[in-house]
Structures are given as C-alpha cells and as structure tokens.
Design a protein around this motif. Structure first.
Motif, PDB file in Angstrom:
ATOM      1  N   ALA A  13     -60.774  90.511  25.130  1.00  0.00           N
ATOM      2  CA  ALA A  13     -61.766  91.485  25.583  1.00  0.00           C
ATOM      3  C   ALA A  13     -62.747  91.825  24.474  1.00  0.00           C
ATOM      4  N   GLY A  14     -62.251  91.994  23.249  1.00  0.00           N
ATOM      5  CA  GLY A  14     -63.126  92.286  22.135  1.00  0.00           C
ATOM      6  C   GLY A  14     -64.080  91.151  21.829  1.00  0.00           C
ATOM      7  N   THR A  15     -63.596  89.925  21.945  1.00  0.00           N
ATOM      8  CA  THR A  15     -64.465  88.763  21.727  1.00  0.00           C
ATOM      9  C   THR A  15     -65.562  88.691  22.777  1.00  0.00           C
TER      10      THR A  15
ATOM     11  N   GLY B 162     -59.220 103.604  25.088  1.00  0.00           N
ATOM     12  CA  GLY B 162     -59.892 103.937  26.336  1.00  0.00           C
ATOM     13  C   GLY B 162     -59.893 105.398  26.706  1.00  0.00           C
ATOM     14  N   ALA B 163     -59.659 106.288  25.751  1.00  0.00           N
ATOM     15  CA  ALA B 163     -59.593 107.722  26.050  1.00  0.00           C
ATOM     16  C   ALA B 163     -60.873 108.453  25.703  1.00  0.00           C
TER      17      ALA B 163
ATOM     18  N   SER C 296     -70.169 102.871  15.492  1.00  0.00           N
ATOM     19  CA  SER C 296     -70.935 102.025  16.404  1.00  0.00           C
ATOM     20  C   SER C 296     -70.983 102.695  17.772  1.00  0.00           C
ATOM     21  N   LEU C 297     -71.943 102.280  18.582  1.00  0.00           N
ATOM     22  CA  LEU C 297     -72.042 102.833  19.927  1.00  0.00           C
ATOM     23  C   LEU C 297     -70.879 102.395  20.804  1.00  0.00           C
ATOM     24  N   SER C 298     -70.349 101.208  20.561  1.00  0.00           N
ATOM     25  CA  SER C 298     -69.217 100.725  21.357  1.00  0.00           C
ATOM     26  C   SER C 298     -67.970 101.576  21.161  1.00  0.00           C
TER      27      SER C 298
ATOM     28  N   MET D 271     -64.615  97.038  23.053  1.00  0.00           N
ATOM     29  CA  MET D 271     -64.200  96.571  21.742  1.00  0.00           C
ATOM     30  C   MET D 271     -62.751  96.948  21.474  1.00  0.00           C
ATOM     31  N   ASP D 272     -62.132  96.293  20.494  1.00  0.00           N
ATOM     32  CA  ASP D 272     -60.761  96.638  20.112  1.00  0.00           C
ATOM     33  C   ASP D 272     -60.724  98.020  19.482  1.00  0.00           C
TER      34      ASP D 272
END
Length: 287
Positions: free
Chosen positions: A186-188, A125-126, A109-111, A173-174
């Motif tokens: 945050a993912g929700t 987050g890396a 996915s793009l996320s 996203m998670d």
C-alpha cells in the motif's frame, strides 16, 4: 377573474357588517380556522402568488443565469467553473489539513494526516483528518477524470492523474513512517501514484497546455502563456524528485515540497481557466 375576486370580497365584507355579532366573533363562529389563517398573513393573494411561484419552478427556463449568446447551453461556463473549482479545491487542501490537524501538531508530510491523531499518534488510520484527506483527494480525482481534455493526449493524461489521486487517498502511506525499514504494498502504491500524478500534470503543463493557445490571436500573449506553462510544468516535474530526496530527512522539507507542488498544480488550473476565458472573450468581441 380579478373583478370576480373583488366582488366576492365586497360581498363577504357586507355579510360580516350585517351580522349581529362583531366582525371578529362572526368570522370565528363561521370559520375559526380561516380567521387564524388570515391573522397569520395567509390571504388569497398570498396563496395565488405562492402557487404562481411553484408553477414557475416546474416550467422550463427561458433564459440563462448569465446569458451568453455564443454559449447557449452554458457548456463553456460549466467548464470554466470546473477548472476554477479544481484549482481552488487543490489550494484549500493543505490549508484544511494544517488547520484541521492542529497548528501545534504539524506533520512532516500531508500524507501523514491520514494517520495522525493527538489521542493515538502511533495508531494506523486513526487520523482526525482522515475523512477530509480522502474526501478532498477523491473530489479532485473525480474532477480530473471526468474533465474532458482539449485533445486525446490531454484527456488520457488527466484521466491517469485523476486515478492516481484516488489511489493516493485509498492507499495510505506506512505508519508510523519510521517503524519499518521496508515499504508495504500500500505504501509503495501510495508514493508511485503520487509520482504519476505530478508527472501527468507536468506533461499537460508543458506539452498539452499549448493546444488551446490557438484561440489566442496575439502572438506576444501566446508566448507569455507558453513560458508560464513551461515554468509550471518544470516545477511539477521537480516536485516528486525533491520529495523523494527529502523523504528520509527529519523536519518539514517533504511537507513544504508537497505544498509547493500543490500550489503549482492549482496555479496551472487557474491560469489555464483565465487563458481560455480571456481568449474566448477576445474572439467574441472581435466578431
């Protein structure tokens, strides 16, 4: 003034020719810095031209870049550029993610490009494309938020879509996607914001895109645009539903659906810009 300058130059030439030294030596003895400036092209005429250009930059403009009698302040032109910019930036977003993240490491996915890095594939987050991911989404969200809709309903829908895109960028996203069975807050927010974005744009496509068709006098042309907006809006409604169905499946189904949704979003803005631009041109020509 020009006669005074030419007379001064002639007197200077006569003084140099009357000097006991050669011309270059005389000039160097009396004004060595001036000789070096002349050798590099720093003549009086050049300095006058440069001063005139600087003054011209500081004065108010008297004409537009693209003169339009019906748009003296270029307001319509600015909105036209803004509409096209939103479409082009959205179209470039998946291309930048895929190419920048590496065609050999395409994600599901793009996320996921917020997190994925070949050096640390499981680190949160890396992502190597994290800055580009956040920056481009924030730019699109800012455009949508500050863009003034044709009606109050359209303006509110675009504001909601712009805020949603920014939340998608700042609430990732998670990661890893399959590491936990439950979704974090945050993912929700990430997936809810993405859904709100597509729904708001779909609403604008289907219900609010017709607000500007009153500028089109041709009934057949108006019906054509109505059909186009209906198709684009329906596809925008289907995008979050299809993405939710394909999320738990392996492969690139979610990625393909997201890219298709972005292409539809970009197409809407480009078509909308063309519709308004052509309608205004036809109205001006008729007058």
């Amino acid at each position: 003034m020009s006669q005074l300058i030419r007379r001064t130059e002639r007197e200077s030439d006569m003084q140099c020719s009357a000097s006991p030294w050669p011309v270059d030596q005389a000039a160097e003895r009396h004004n060595p810095e001036g000789l070096r400036g002349a050798a590099t092209g720093g003549s009086w005429a050049g300095r006058r031209f440069l001063s005139a250009r600087i003054v011209h930059l500081l004065r108010p403009a008297t004409k537009q870049i693209f003169a339009r009698p019906a748009d003296p302040l270029s307001v319509a032109l600015s909105y036209e550029i803004l509409r096209n910019g939103i479409g082009v930036l959205a179209l470039a977003f998946p291309i930048v993610m895929l190419v920048g993240g590496g065609l050999g490491d395409i994600q599901s996915s793009l996320s996921a490009y917020y997190h994925f890095s070949p050096a640390a594939p499981t680190q949160y987050g890396a992502g190597t494309m994290r800055d580009a991911f956040v920056g481009m989404l924030c730019a699109i969200g800012s455009f949508l938020f500050f863009y003034r809709g044709h009606s109050l309903q359209e303006d509110l829908a675009l504001n909601a879509a712009g805020i949603s895109v920014v939340l998608v960028a700042f609430m990732p996203m998670d990661w890893p996607a399959a590491a936990t069975s439950s979704t974090s807050i945050a993912g929700t927010i990430h997936w809810v914001s993405a859904t709100v974005f597509f729904v708001m744009i779909a609403y604008v496509c289907i219900f609010r895109a017709r607000d500007t068709l009153c500028l089109t006098c041709d009934a057949a042309r108006r019906r054509t645009f109505e059909r186009i907006y209906l198709v684009l809006g329906s596809l925008m409604f289907l995008t979050p539903a299809a993405a939710a169905i394909s999320f738990d499946r392996s492969g690139y189904a979610t990625l393909i659906i997201e890219i298709c949704g972005i292409i539809v979003f970009s197409s809407f803005w480009l078509v909308k810009g063309y519709e308004i631009r052509s309608s205004l041109r036809r109205t001006i020509d008729a007058d």
